[in-house]
Write a protein that holds these residues in place. Structure first.
Motif, mmCIF file in Angstrom:
data_model
loop_
_atom_site.group_PDB
_atom_site.id
_atom_site.type_symbol
_atom_site.label_atom_id
_atom_site.label_comp_id
_atom_site.label_asym_id
_atom_site.label_seq_id
_atom_site.Cartn_x
_atom_site.Cartn_y
_atom_site.Cartn_z
ATOM 1 N N LYS A 10 0.702 -1.282 -0.042
ATOM 2 C CA LYS A 10 -0.048 0.172 0.103
ATOM 3 C C LYS A 10 0.845 1.428 0.066
ATOM 4 O O LYS A 10 0.277 2.318 -0.727
ATOM 5 N N ASN A 11 2.100 1.521 0.771
ATOM 6 C CA ASN A 11 2.856 2.462 0.719
ATOM 7 C C ASN A 11 4.045 2.559 -0.192
ATOM 8 O O ASN A 11 5.015 3.185 0.100
ATOM 9 N N ALA A 12 3.952 1.709 -1.336
ATOM 10 C CA ALA A 12 4.661 1.283 -2.277
ATOM 11 C C ALA A 12 5.207 2.824 -3.010
ATOM 12 O O ALA A 12 6.473 3.173 -3.058
ATOM 13 N N ALA A 13 4.473 3.746 -3.210
ATOM 14 C CA ALA A 13 4.848 4.812 -3.731
ATOM 15 C C ALA A 13 5.748 5.820 -2.981
ATOM 16 O O ALA A 13 6.775 6.402 -3.598
ATOM 17 N N ALA A 14 5.343 6.028 -1.680
ATOM 18 C CA ALA A 14 6.294 6.745 -1.025
ATOM 19 C C ALA A 14 7.669 6.200 -0.644
ATOM 20 O O ALA A 14 8.648 6.676 -0.749
ATOM 21 N N LEU A 15 7.375 4.737 -0.455
ATOM 22 C CA LEU A 15 8.733 4.105 -0.346
ATOM 23 C C LEU A 15 9.692 4.235 -1.559
ATOM 24 O O LEU A 15 10.903 4.393 -1.386
ATOM 25 N N ILE A 16 9.152 4.175 -2.567
ATOM 26 C CA ILE A 16 9.892 4.202 -3.713
ATOM 27 C C ILE A 16 10.592 5.497 -4.035
ATOM 28 O O ILE A 16 11.683 5.554 -4.261
ATOM 29 N N ILE A 29 15.772 -0.900 -4.854
ATOM 30 C CA ILE A 29 14.588 -0.752 -4.416
ATOM 31 C C ILE A 29 13.473 -2.050 -4.601
ATOM 32 O O ILE A 29 12.562 -2.104 -3.528
ATOM 33 N N ALA A 30 13.920 -2.711 -5.787
ATOM 34 C CA ALA A 30 13.089 -4.035 -5.671
ATOM 35 C C ALA A 30 13.315 -4.793 -4.658
ATOM 36 O O ALA A 30 12.421 -5.466 -4.052
ATOM 37 N N LYS A 31 14.597 -5.132 -4.260
ATOM 38 C CA LYS A 31 14.947 -5.968 -2.975
ATOM 39 C C LYS A 31 14.257 -5.414 -1.691
ATOM 40 O O LYS A 31 13.960 -6.112 -0.924
ATOM 41 N N LYS A 32 14.528 -3.877 -1.373
ATOM 42 C CA LYS A 32 13.777 -3.391 -0.464
ATOM 43 C C LYS A 32 12.030 -3.793 -0.449
ATOM 44 O O LYS A 32 11.685 -3.954 0.791
ATOM 45 N N LEU A 33 11.494 -3.869 -1.542
ATOM 46 C CA LEU A 33 10.102 -4.257 -1.724
ATOM 47 C C LEU A 33 9.908 -5.753 -1.624
ATOM 48 O O LEU A 33 8.572 -6.112 -1.584
ATOM 49 N N GLY A 34 10.969 -6.335 -1.660
ATOM 50 C CA GLY A 34 10.828 -8.051 -1.763
ATOM 51 C C GLY A 34 10.244 -8.685 -3.024
ATOM 52 O O GLY A 34 9.707 -9.671 -2.864
ATOM 53 N N GLU A 46 2.836 -0.853 -15.056
ATOM 54 C CA GLU A 46 1.290 -0.901 -14.994
ATOM 55 C C GLU A 46 0.683 0.106 -13.944
ATOM 56 O O GLU A 46 -0.627 0.306 -14.343
ATOM 57 N N ASP A 47 1.295 0.704 -13.483
ATOM 58 C CA ASP A 47 1.054 1.809 -12.392
ATOM 59 C C ASP A 47 1.540 3.088 -12.538
ATOM 60 O O ASP A 47 2.801 3.212 -11.975
ATOM 61 N N GLU A 48 1.177 3.957 -13.177
ATOM 62 C CA GLU A 48 1.723 5.337 -13.425
ATOM 63 C C GLU A 48 2.204 6.029 -11.955
ATOM 64 O O GLU A 48 3.029 6.563 -12.118
ATOM 65 N N VAL A 49 1.443 5.904 -11.024
ATOM 66 C CA VAL A 49 1.843 6.410 -9.417
ATOM 67 C C VAL A 49 3.064 6.012 -9.226
ATOM 68 O O VAL A 49 3.999 6.797 -8.807
ATOM 69 N N LEU A 50 3.217 4.577 -9.495
ATOM 70 C CA LEU A 50 4.638 4.119 -8.997
ATOM 71 C C LEU A 50 5.877 4.548 -9.858
ATOM 72 O O LEU A 50 6.943 4.997 -9.571
ATOM 73 N N GLN A 51 5.418 4.799 -11.254
ATOM 74 C CA GLN A 51 6.744 5.273 -12.261
ATOM 75 C C GLN A 51 6.820 6.558 -11.845
ATOM 76 O O GLN A 51 8.045 7.059 -11.847
ATOM 77 N N GLU A 52 5.841 7.437 -11.492
ATOM 78 C CA GLU A 52 6.037 8.795 -11.118
ATOM 79 C C GLU A 52 6.954 8.898 -10.041
ATOM 80 O O GLU A 52 7.705 9.575 -9.894
ATOM 81 N N ALA A 53 6.451 7.916 -8.944
ATOM 82 C CA ALA A 53 7.294 8.217 -7.645
ATOM 83 C C ALA A 53 8.686 8.049 -7.831
ATOM 84 O O ALA A 53 9.782 8.647 -7.547
#
Length: 183
Positions: A10-16, A29-34, A46-53
């Motif tokens: 859920k908090n992926a955008a802020a963490l990224i 970053i991928a490793k931190k997200l598991g 697939e998610d513009e919010v994550l790409q923008e973050a």
């Protein structure tokens, strides 16, 4: 180890954004997200919010490095080599255009010439054609005429020596030398 995450947390955008601001690469970053690198890339596609973050974090990192260089320049200190190195390696900065750039341009020239001749207007062309057609109909009994010959007639291949003077016979050599070894 459990199966990789199928969906981002859920908090992926802020963490990224935070990790990218700190200078982490995609794999970090991928490793931190598991997840693996490919899963992280798929999430961003697939998610513009994550790409923008991710892009905002990378830009913040770049801006921080540029700010370090600007501070050194304003304070009339030596260039911060570490900041310059990071800008070059992580953000594609260049001091000058690369001298290793090799540009080759190939142009194929076809050795042919197109000759365009003026044959007059359409009306002149039509009148000339009609005149030639009338002449052909009137002279139907005579041998066919060449309508328009701009090409010279081919050369005559008549024998240069009249048939009344036959060519002399070729000499027959009976004492031909015998070749021995290499000539």
């Amino acid at each position: 180890m459990g199966a990789p995450r199928k969906y981002p947390p859920k908090n992926a955008a802020a963490l990224i954004e935070e990790l990218a601001t700190q200078g982490h690469a995609i794999i970090g970053i991928a490793k931190k997200l598991g997840v693996g690198r490919e899963a992280f890339k798929r999430w961003c596609e697939e998610d513009e919010v994550l790409q923008e973050a991710f892009e905002v974090g990378r830009d913040a990192h770049r801006q921080a490095l540029v700010a370090l260089l600007m501070q050194a320049a304003v304070a009339n200190k030596g260039t911060n080599a570490n900041a310059m190195f990071l800008l070059k390696t992580m953000h594609g900065f260049r001091e000058t255009d690369s001298s290793n750039t090799n540009i080759k341009v190939g142009v194929a020239v076809v050795p042919s010439v197109m000759v365009v001749r003026d044959h007059g207007t359409d009306e002149e062309w039509e009148a000339r054609t009609a005149e030639q057609q009338r002449a052909l109909v009137l002279d139907a009994a005579s041998p066919p005429k060449v309508i328009e010959a701009d090409v010279p007639a081919p050369p005559s291949y008549a024998p240069l020596v009249p048939a009344s003077h036959p060519a002399p016979p070729l000499p027959q050599y009976t004492d031909a030398p015998a070749w021995k070894g290499n000539a």
